[in-house]
Design a protein around this motif. Sequence first.
Motif, short mmCIF file in Angstrom:
data_model
loop_
_atom_site.label_atom_id
_atom_site.label_comp_id
_atom_site.label_asym_id
_atom_site.label_seq_id
_atom_site.Cartn_x
_atom_site.Cartn_y
_atom_site.Cartn_z
N SER A 50 -29.98 93.72 -32.46
CA SER A 50 -30.20 94.03 -33.88
C SER A 50 -31.44 94.91 -34.01
CB SER A 50 -30.41 92.73 -34.67
OG SER A 50 -31.68 92.17 -34.38
N SER A 51 -31.90 95.07 -35.24
CA SER A 51 -33.11 95.86 -35.47
C SER A 51 -34.35 95.22 -34.83
CB SER A 51 -33.34 96.04 -36.97
OG SER A 51 -33.39 94.78 -37.63
N LEU B 147 -33.69 97.20 -31.58
CA LEU B 147 -33.44 98.64 -31.68
C LEU B 147 -34.21 99.33 -32.79
CD1 LEU B 147 -29.53 98.64 -31.30
CD2 LEU B 147 -31.23 99.00 -29.49
N GLU C 106 -34.43 101.10 -35.98
CA GLU C 106 -33.36 101.81 -36.69
C GLU C 106 -32.55 102.70 -35.76
OE1 GLU C 106 -36.49 104.76 -36.11
OE2 GLU C 106 -36.47 102.63 -36.64
N LYS C 107 -32.79 102.59 -34.47
CA LYS C 107 -32.13 103.47 -33.51
C LYS C 107 -30.64 103.16 -33.37
CE LYS C 107 -35.97 105.48 -32.09
NZ LYS C 107 -36.23 106.92 -32.32
N LYS C 108 -29.86 104.21 -33.16
CA LYS C 108 -28.46 104.06 -32.83
C LYS C 108 -28.34 103.95 -31.31
CE LYS C 108 -26.92 106.92 -36.72
NZ LYS C 108 -26.20 108.17 -37.11
N GLU D 265 -28.91 106.94 -29.25
CA GLU D 265 -30.27 107.48 -29.21
C GLU D 265 -31.15 106.82 -28.14
OE1 GLU D 265 -31.14 108.86 -33.74
OE2 GLU D 265 -31.11 106.68 -33.41
N ALA E 42 -31.28 94.03 -39.69
CA ALA E 42 -30.25 95.06 -39.88
C ALA E 42 -29.83 95.60 -38.51
CB ALA E 42 -30.81 96.18 -40.76
N ASN E 43 -28.99 96.61 -38.53
CA ASN E 43 -28.60 97.33 -37.32
C ASN E 43 -28.03 96.39 -36.25
OD1 ASN E 43 -28.22 99.68 -35.84
ND2 ASN E 43 -30.31 99.74 -35.03
N THR F 140 -25.43 95.15 -33.72
CA THR F 140 -24.37 95.81 -32.97
C THR F 140 -24.25 95.14 -31.60
OG1 THR F 140 -23.51 97.95 -32.23
CG2 THR F 140 -25.87 97.57 -31.93
N SER G 65 -19.91 103.26 -30.10
CA SER G 65 -20.91 103.03 -29.06
C SER G 65 -20.53 103.78 -27.80
CB SER G 65 -21.03 101.53 -28.76
OG SER G 65 -19.82 101.03 -28.23
#
Length: 205
Positions: free
Chosen positions: A122-123, A126, A128-130, A133, A168-169, A171, A192
């Motif tokens: 999650s954030s 990461l 805010e990184k995808k 990235e 957030a984020n 994944t 991904s």
Amino acid sequence: MGFFDKLFGGGKKKKGSKETVQTRGAHMPDLKIPVDEKFTIQFKKNGGKFIYCDDFGEVLEGMKNIIQENQWEQTPFYILNPSLEERFSDQNIRFSRTASDSEVFFTTCEHLIAQNGSILVSSNQLLEKKLSEIPENIVVLATTSQLVESIGEGLKIIKKKYRQRIPANITTLKHFKPTTEGDSVDFLTYGSSSKHLYLLLLEDL
């Protein structure tokens, strides 16, 4: 013994089933096997490399072996977690806060998902990184208490743990080798990219 007896295991002596997670179809019910065993099977099936550690000393030894195997002695590790950097500050590992400076991303995770061998992040890991990235090489430090059966279970624990500050984020890291196969895609893995991943799993139960 008749033909159908042979097919369906007739007779007093029955051989144990050779059926495993690997031999079952994708839509068949899960076998009742321990969550740690199921995760290990699926994680390796995804192409991940796994190092089990009884204590933190073995984590440090595993990290040294990973660095030597990949000749990363002069490679800074991209890191977004200050506490993780502090924990390894005396291990002669260079760290960077800039992804473009590194070939390796070093991180923790939220949970390890046994159902499909993925790693839930999650954030907290990461920001805010995808996933696209961050470097394609990833080293994850996790504990056995982070093992859960499914993504749904992991999300429930995150919601309960963070309550009003749900990260957030969210994944999953799932594909650990390049593949052309038609892997099933869910809302947490859409878009991904494949990663070369090592997991350092520390026993804490």
